[in-house]
Design a protein around this motif. Structure first.
Motif, short mmCIF file in Angstrom:
data_model
loop_
_atom_site.label_atom_id
_atom_site.label_comp_id
_atom_site.label_asym_id
_atom_site.label_seq_id
_atom_site.Cartn_x
_atom_site.Cartn_y
_atom_site.Cartn_z
N GLY A 170 110.19 11.38 26.47
CA GLY A 170 108.86 11.35 27.10
C GLY A 170 108.66 10.11 27.94
O GLY A 170 108.16 10.18 29.07
N TYR A 171 109.07 8.97 27.41
CA TYR A 171 108.91 7.71 28.14
C TYR A 171 109.71 7.73 29.43
O TYR A 171 109.19 7.47 30.52
CB TYR A 171 109.35 6.55 27.25
CG TYR A 171 109.18 5.20 27.91
CD1 TYR A 171 107.95 4.56 27.90
CD2 TYR A 171 110.24 4.58 28.56
CE1 TYR A 171 107.77 3.34 28.52
CE2 TYR A 171 110.07 3.35 29.18
CZ TYR A 171 108.84 2.73 29.16
OH TYR A 171 108.68 1.52 29.77
N LEU A 172 111.01 8.06 29.32
CA LEU A 172 111.86 8.06 30.50
C LEU A 172 111.47 9.16 31.48
O LEU A 172 111.52 8.97 32.70
CB LEU A 172 113.33 8.21 30.09
CG LEU A 172 113.91 7.04 29.29
CD1 LEU A 172 115.33 7.37 28.83
CD2 LEU A 172 113.87 5.75 30.09
N GLY A 173 111.07 10.32 30.96
CA GLY A 173 110.66 11.42 31.82
C GLY A 173 109.42 11.08 32.64
O GLY A 173 109.38 11.33 33.85
N ILE A 174 108.42 10.49 32.00
CA ILE A 174 107.20 10.13 32.72
C ILE A 174 107.47 9.01 33.72
O ILE A 174 106.98 9.04 34.85
CB ILE A 174 106.07 9.75 31.74
CG1 ILE A 174 105.63 10.97 30.95
CG2 ILE A 174 104.90 9.10 32.46
CD1 ILE A 174 105.07 12.10 31.81
N ARG A 175 108.26 8.02 33.32
CA ARG A 175 108.60 6.95 34.26
C ARG A 175 109.30 7.53 35.49
O ARG A 175 109.01 7.16 36.62
CB ARG A 175 109.49 5.89 33.60
CG ARG A 175 108.85 5.06 32.51
CD ARG A 175 107.93 4.03 33.03
NE ARG A 175 108.57 3.02 33.82
CZ ARG A 175 108.27 1.74 33.79
NH1 ARG A 175 107.34 1.31 32.96
NH2 ARG A 175 108.87 0.89 34.57
N GLY A 176 110.24 8.44 35.25
CA GLY A 176 110.97 9.06 36.36
C GLY A 176 110.08 9.92 37.24
O GLY A 176 110.15 9.84 38.47
N LEU A 177 109.25 10.75 36.63
CA LEU A 177 108.35 11.61 37.41
C LEU A 177 107.36 10.79 38.22
O LEU A 177 107.06 11.11 39.37
CB LEU A 177 107.61 12.58 36.49
CG LEU A 177 108.42 13.73 35.92
CD1 LEU A 177 107.61 14.49 34.87
CD2 LEU A 177 108.86 14.66 37.04
N TRP A 178 106.83 9.74 37.60
CA TRP A 178 105.87 8.88 38.29
C TRP A 178 106.54 8.21 39.50
O TRP A 178 105.99 8.17 40.59
CB TRP A 178 105.33 7.83 37.33
CG TRP A 178 104.02 7.22 37.74
CD1 TRP A 178 103.80 6.38 38.79
CD2 TRP A 178 102.75 7.41 37.13
NE1 TRP A 178 102.49 6.01 38.85
CE2 TRP A 178 101.82 6.63 37.83
CE3 TRP A 178 102.33 8.12 36.03
CZ2 TRP A 178 100.49 6.56 37.49
CZ3 TRP A 178 101.00 8.06 35.68
CH2 TRP A 178 100.09 7.29 36.41
#
Length: 170
Positions: free
Chosen positions: A147-155
Motif C-alpha cells: 500500500g505504501y509503495l503503491g500510493i507513493r508510485g501512483l501519486w
C-alpha cells in the motif's frame, strides 16, 4: 487529482474527533499533521490502515488511530482503511492469513468441520491462534508495504503526468 478523490471518501475532522472510541486520544487529535493530504501522509495512512486491517482483533480503528498519531500520517484515511476487513471480507482474509501461518510454521492446516459461529471459534482458537496471528502479521506487513509503495508510485505518476500536461499546454 488523487487528493480530491481521497478527500471525497474520507470522513471529516469532526466525525473522527467525536467518534466514541477515538475520544480517548483527546487533544492529540488536534495535531494538524493528522489531517494533511500529501504523498507522505496518504502513503503512510495506507500502510497503517492496511496493516491493522489484516490483524484479527476488536477495535482495529482505535489501533489504527493510535498508530497514525505518533507516525503523523493522515488519521481519517488510516481509520477508514481498516474497514477493508468487514464482516463480509473477514472470513476469507483471516483464513488466508491462517494458511500463510501454517505454511510458515510447517504445521498442517486444520482439516475439520468449520462453522462461522462464535462457539466454534472459541473452541478452536487454542489450536489456530499461533498460525493465524503469525500469518496475519506477515500479511499485514506485506499489505502495508504494498500500500505504501503503491500510493507513493501512483501519486508520483500523477504528478509527472500533470507536469507533462502543463509543459505541453505552454
Amino acid at each position: 487529482m488523487p487528493k480530491n478523490l481521497i478527500k471525497r471518501f474520507t470522513p471529516n475532522h469532526e466525525t473522527i474527533r467525536n467518534h466514541k472510541h477515538l475520544r480517548v486520544f483527546g487533544q492529540l487529535l488536534h495535531d494538524p499533521n493528522l489531517w494533511h493530504m500529501n504523498r507522505r501522509s496518504v502513503a503512510g495512512a495506507f500502510a497503517v490502515g492496511l496493516f491493522w486491517a489484516m490483524i484479527p482483533m476488536p477495535f482495529q480503528m482505535v489501533a489504527a488511530a493510535a498508530t497514525a498519531i505518533p507516525t503523523r500520517v493522515n488519521m481519517p484515511l488510516s481509520v477508514a482503511l481498516v474497514w477493508i476487513s468487514n464482516p463480509i471480507t473477514m472470513p476469507p482474509m483471516f483464513y488466508f492469513n491462517y494458511l500463510v501461518g501454517t505454511w510458515i510454521t510447517g504445521e498442517p492446516a486444520m482439516n475439520g468441520h468449520f462453522e462461522l459461529t462464535m462457539e466454534w471459534f472459541t473452541q478452536s482458537m487454542g489450536n489456530i491462534w499461533q498460525p493465524l496471528y503469525l500469518g496475519s502479521l506477515v500479511c499485514g506487513v506485506i499489505a502495508a508495504l504494498a500500500g505504501y509503495l503503491g500510493i507513493r508510485g501512483l501519486w508520483r505518476m500523477h504528478i509527472i503526468s500533470h507536469w507533462k500536461n502543463r509543459r505541453a499546454n505552454k
